[in-house]
Enzyme design. Structure first.
Site, PDB file in Angstrom:
ATOM      1  N   ASP A  19       0.856  -1.180   0.000  1.00 35.63           N
ATOM      2  CA  ASP A  19       0.000   0.000   0.000  1.00 35.63           C
ATOM      3  C   ASP A  19       0.896   1.235   0.000  1.00 35.63           C
ATOM      4  O   ASP A  19       1.215   1.801   1.045  1.00 35.63           O
ATOM      5  CB  ASP A  19      -0.925  -0.006   1.215  1.00 35.63           C
ATOM      6  N   ILE A  20       1.314   1.633  -1.198  1.00 38.91           N
ATOM      7  CA  ILE A  20       2.289   2.722  -1.339  1.00 38.91           C
ATOM      8  C   ILE A  20       1.667   3.989  -1.922  1.00 38.91           C
ATOM      9  O   ILE A  20       2.244   5.057  -1.816  1.00 38.91           O
ATOM     10  CB  ILE A  20       3.490   2.282  -2.185  1.00 38.91           C
ATOM     11  N   LYS A  21       0.506   3.862  -2.576  1.00 44.24           N
ATOM     12  CA  LYS A  21      -0.241   4.989  -3.144  1.00 44.24           C
ATOM     13  C   LYS A  21       0.665   5.956  -3.911  1.00 44.24           C
ATOM     14  O   LYS A  21       0.570   7.174  -3.766  1.00 44.24           O
ATOM     15  CB  LYS A  21      -1.011   5.733  -2.052  1.00 44.24           C
ATOM     16  N   ARG A  22       1.518   5.419  -4.736  1.00 43.58           N
ATOM     17  CA  ARG A  22       2.408   6.255  -5.523  1.00 43.58           C
ATOM     18  C   ARG A  22       1.680   6.802  -6.753  1.00 43.58           C
ATOM     19  O   ARG A  22       0.807   6.134  -7.316  1.00 43.58           O
ATOM     20  CB  ARG A  22       3.638   5.469  -5.966  1.00 43.58           C
TER      21      ARG A  22
END
Length: 308
Positions: A103-106
Site C-alpha cells: 500500500d504505497i499509493k504512488r
C-alpha cells in the site's frame, strides 16, 4: 499474480486482506520492552519491535487468509529502520505463501513513476546482474496525474506478471471533495473507473485483470455502480471494521460468482486485543486475538454473501 490471488481466495474461502499497519501504540508492551532493552529506545528498537509484532500476527493468521497489505507510511515514519522493517515484513509474508499488496499509493509522471514501479514491483540491472527492491506482488497507485503516471506501472506489471490497485473511490470522509465532482454529468470517480477498465484490457489474467481498483466499503451504493463499470477489475475494499464498514455493506462489490473483491481490515485485526470483544486475550496473546478477529470477519462476509 491476479490468478494466484484468485486461487488463494478460493482456497481459503476468505476474500480478506489483513492490513499490516503498525503503530507504536498497537504493539504490546512485552514486545517493545524486549526490543528496547536489546537495541535501545530508538528507531532501531522500534523497527525490531515492529518486525516481531508483525511476525506474531502473520504466524497466527497466514493459514486463514490469501493476502496482506502493509501500508508503507506506517514504516516510513521511523525512517530507514522503519523501511528495513517494511522489507523484512514483505519477505516474511512471502515466505508464508501470502500475496503481498504494497500500500504505497504512488502517483507521479514519466521516469519518476517508472522508478516507483521498478522499486516496488520490478528489478534493476547493475553490471549485468538483476536486483529487486521491495518486491511486493501488487501496489496501490494514485491515478490523479493521469495515464502517464499509471502506464509505467502497467509496463512493469506486464513484464513481471504483477498487478496494481488504482485509487478510484477512497473510504475517507473528505474523498468526495474531488472524487464526487461532476464532469459532464458524471462523477469523477466513475470516469476513473472507466479508465481502470480500459487499462485492464491490456493486462488480463484468466478471469480478472491485473489492474484492480480501490473502492471504500463506506460507499456501498457507489460500489454497486463501479462493479458494473469495472466488471473484470478486482476491487480492493478498505474501510471494513474500524472505519464503519460491515459485511452487509460489501455484497455489491462482489460478482455473482462470489469473487471480484477482497476486503481489507487493518487495526480491527492487528490491534484486536485492544477492542472490548477481544480484550480477554490481553496483550500477551495479541496474535490469538487477531486470529479470532479474522475468523469473525470471514463469517460476517460469508453470511452477507449467502443472504444477498
Amino acid at each position: 499474480m491476479i490468478n494466484e490471488l484468485v486461487r488463494k481466495i478460493k482456497e481459503t474461502n476468505a476474500p480478506i486482506v489483513v492490513g499490516l499497519d503498525p503503530m507504536l501504540s498497537f504493539i504490546p508492551e512485552h514486545i517493545t520492552k524486549k526490543a528496547f532493552a536489546e537495541y535501545g529506545a530508538n528507531l532501531e528498537g522500534v523497527s525490531k519491535a515492529i518486525i516481531e509484532y508483525n511476525k506474531g500476527i502473520v504466524d497466527a493468521v497466514y493459514d486463514l487468509i490469501p493476502a496482506v497489505k502493509p501500508q508503507i507510511a506506517m514504516y516510513e515514519q521511523f525512517g530507514i529502520p522503519g523501511l528495513v522493517a517494511y522489507q523484512e515484513t514483505v519477505n516474511y509474508c512471502k515466505s508464508k505463501g501470502l500475496v503481498v499488496i504494497g500500500d504505497i499509493k504512488r502517483g507521479d509522471i514519466g521516469s519518476t513513476s517508472a522508478a516507483y514501479a521498478v522499486g516496488h514491483l520490478g528489478k534493476v540491472t547493475i553490471e549485468g546482474k538483476e536486483f529487486r527492491g521491495f518486491e511486493e506482488d501488487f501496489a496501490t497507485v494514485n491515478p490523479y496525474l493521469g495515464s502517464d503516471g499509471v502506464k509505467p506501472f502497467i509496463d512493469v506489471c506486464k513484464e513481471e506478471k504483477k498487478g496494481i490497485f488504482v485509487l478510484v473511490k477512497t473510504s475517507n470522509p473528505s474523498s468526495g471533495e474531488f472524487q464526487d465532482q461532476l464532469i459532464n454529468g458524471k462523477p469523477l470517480y466513475e470516469m476513473v473507473g472507466e479508465k481502470v477498465a480500459a487499462w485492464g484490457e491490456e493486462l488480463m489474467g484468466d478471469s480478472y485483470s491485473y489492474v484492480g481498483a480501490v473502492v471504500g466499503a463506506t460507499y456501498p451504493e457507489m460500489g454497486k455502480v463501479l462493479r458494473k463499470v469495472m466488471p473484470k477489475a478486482y476491487i480492493l475494499v478498505p474501510g471494513y471494521g474500524a472505519q464503519g464498514g460491515k459485511g452487509a455493506d460489501l455484497v455489491h462489490f462482489f460478482n455473482e460468482d462470489g469473487l471480484g473483491a477482497i476486503v481489507n481490515s487493518s487495526r480491527g485485526i492487528i490491534a484486536a486485543y485492544k477492542q472490548e470483544q477481544y480484550s480477554k486475550f490481553g496483550g500477551e496473546n495479541y496474535a490469538e486475538a487477531s486470529r479470532q478477529a479474522v475468523l469473525d470477519m470471514k463469517a460476517d462476509i460469508a453470511g452477507a454473501l449467502e443472504n444477498r
